[in-house]
Design an enzyme around this catalytic site. Structure first.
Site, PDB file in Angstrom:
ATOM      1  N   ASN A 109       0.851  -1.209   0.000  1.00  0.00           N
ATOM      2  CA  ASN A 109       0.000   0.000   0.000  1.00  0.00           C
ATOM      3  C   ASN A 109       0.874   1.242   0.000  1.00  0.00           C
ATOM      4  O   ASN A 109       2.030   1.196   0.444  1.00  0.00           O
ATOM      5  CB  ASN A 109      -0.874  -0.007   1.265  1.00  0.00           C
ATOM      6  CG  ASN A 109      -1.859   1.147   1.304  1.00  0.00           C
ATOM      7  OD1 ASN A 109      -2.434   1.527   0.286  1.00  0.00           O
ATOM      8  ND2 ASN A 109      -2.041   1.722   2.481  1.00  0.00           N
ATOM      9  N   HIS A 111       0.703   5.264   1.374  1.00  0.00           N
ATOM     10  CA  HIS A 111      -0.084   6.120   2.260  1.00  0.00           C
ATOM     11  C   HIS A 111       0.528   7.525   2.254  1.00  0.00           C
ATOM     12  O   HIS A 111       1.751   7.674   2.373  1.00  0.00           O
ATOM     13  CB  HIS A 111      -0.076   5.537   3.681  1.00  0.00           C
ATOM     14  CG  HIS A 111      -0.938   6.313   4.619  1.00  0.00           C
ATOM     15  ND1 HIS A 111      -2.318   6.214   4.612  1.00  0.00           N
ATOM     16  CD2 HIS A 111      -0.633   7.241   5.556  1.00  0.00           C
ATOM     17  CE1 HIS A 111      -2.813   7.035   5.517  1.00  0.00           C
ATOM     18  NE2 HIS A 111      -1.819   7.668   6.106  1.00  0.00           N
ATOM     19  N   SER A 138       4.615   7.107   2.460  1.00  0.00           N
ATOM     20  CA  SER A 138       5.222   5.835   2.887  1.00  0.00           C
ATOM     21  C   SER A 138       4.649   4.693   2.051  1.00  0.00           C
ATOM     22  O   SER A 138       3.432   4.634   1.842  1.00  0.00           O
ATOM     23  CB  SER A 138       4.885   5.534   4.350  1.00  0.00           C
ATOM     24  OG  SER A 138       5.139   6.643   5.189  1.00  0.00           O
ATOM     25  N   ASP A 147      -2.832   0.772   8.168  1.00  0.00           N
ATOM     26  CA  ASP A 147      -1.684   1.653   7.886  1.00  0.00           C
ATOM     27  C   ASP A 147      -0.504   1.418   8.836  1.00  0.00           C
ATOM     28  O   ASP A 147       0.235   2.350   9.172  1.00  0.00           O
ATOM     29  CB  ASP A 147      -2.105   3.140   7.933  1.00  0.00           C
ATOM     30  CG  ASP A 147      -3.112   3.492   6.850  1.00  0.00           C
ATOM     31  OD1 ASP A 147      -3.089   2.848   5.788  1.00  0.00           O
ATOM     32  OD2 ASP A 147      -3.928   4.398   7.067  1.00  0.00           O
TER      33      ASP A 147
END
Ligand code: GRF
Length: 220
Positions: A109, A111, A138, A147
Site C-alpha cells: 500500500n 499512504h 510511505s 496503515d
C-alpha cells in the site's frame, strides 16, 4: 527473468496506477499488470488501464451485503491470476482480515504521510493544522492493522508557507509515484521480500525504512 504478475486495486484518480503503467512501459519495473480492479465505476484510473490494454473489473462494494462478501468477490477475480503482488493504489476501502491474510507477504500500500504519523484519512489537512514543516509518503506492506505494516520506503516532502491541502497533496502525490514504482520494482526483482512481518532487503532484515532522496534510495 520471468515477468512478475501484478494486480492493482483502485478507487479513483489512478495517478499511482498511471505511474506504475509508465514504469512498466519504460522497463523500469519488469512486470505485467494482469488486472485493475476498481470498487467504483467510471473513475479515471479505469480509463488509464483500458488505454494500456489492461483488463479492468468494476466490483462495487455497495452491491455486497458485507465487507467479507465484497472482499470474497475480489478474491475470485484475483486468485486465478496468481499475482506476485497485489497493489493498493489509492484503494479507499478497509480490507477484511481474511483478505489480508490470504495475500500475506504480497500485499502493498501507499499512504500519504510519514507513517506512523497520520494513519487513516485527511493526512494533508492534519499536517497543515499541526504546522508541520515536513510531510511525505510511505510505502508499506499490509498487515491486519490499518496503515501499520512494515514500511519499505519513505519520502519527505517540504510543507511550504503558502500551501493549502490541495497544493500539498499534489506535491506529495508526485513523490508517491516515484517511491511506489521503486518499491514495486524491488519486490518484482526479489530485492525486497516480506515474511513473518519483517522486510528483508538484499537478504538482511530492514530495521528502518529506506529513504528516497534526490531520486536515490538511501539506507538509514
Ligand atoms: C494517494 O495520495 C494515495 O496515497 C491515497 O489516495 C491518493 C490516491 O491517488 N491513498 P491516485 O488514485 O493514485 O491518484
Amino acid at each position: 527473468m520471468k515477468k512478475a504478475s501484478l494486480v492493482v486495486l483502485i478507487s479513483g484518480g489512478g495517478s499511482n496506477l498511471q505511474a506504475i503503467i509508465q514504469a512498466i512501459g519504460k522497463q523500469y519495473i519488469h512486470a505485467e499488470i494482469k488486472a485493475v480492479i476498481s470498487n467504483k465505476a467510471s473513475v479515471r484510473g479505469l480509463d488509464y488501464a483500458a488505454s494500456a490494454n489492461i483488463t479492468t473489473h468494476v466490483i462495487e462494494h455497495t452491491q455486497y451485503p458485507s465487507r467479507e462478501a465484497f472482499d470474497q468477490a475480489m478474491m475470485q477475480v484475483i486468485d486465478p491470476l496468481k499475482p506476485d503482488l497485489v497493489i493498493l493504489a489509492g484503494f479507499m476501502r478497509i480490507l477484511s482480515t481474511h483478505f489480508i491474510e490470504h495475500y500475506e507477504n504480497r500485499l502493498i500500500n501507499i499512504h500519504p504521510s510519514l507513517l506512523p504519523k497520520y494513519k487513516g484519512l485527511n493526512t494533508h489537512q492534519q499536517a497543515l493544522e499541526n504546522n508541520d514543516v515536513q510531510h511525505g509518503a510511505s510505502v508499506h506492506y499490509v498487515n491486519t492493522e490499518l496503515d501499520s505494516g512494515p514500511i519499505v520506503i519513505q519520502v519527505v516532502v517540504p510543507v511550504l508557507a503558502d500551501d493549502d491541502k490541495e497544493t500539498l497533496a499534489l506535491r506529495v502525490l508526485k513523490a508517491e509515484h516515484k517511491i511506489y514504482s521503486a518499491a514495486i520494482k524491488m519486490h518484482c526483482e526479489n530485492k525486497i521480500t516480506f515474511e513473518k512481518n519483517k522486510i528483508q532487503y538484499d537478504g538482511k532484515v530492514l530495521s528502518k525504512p529506506l529513504l528516497w532522496e534526490n531520486n536515490t534510495l538511501i539506507q538509514q
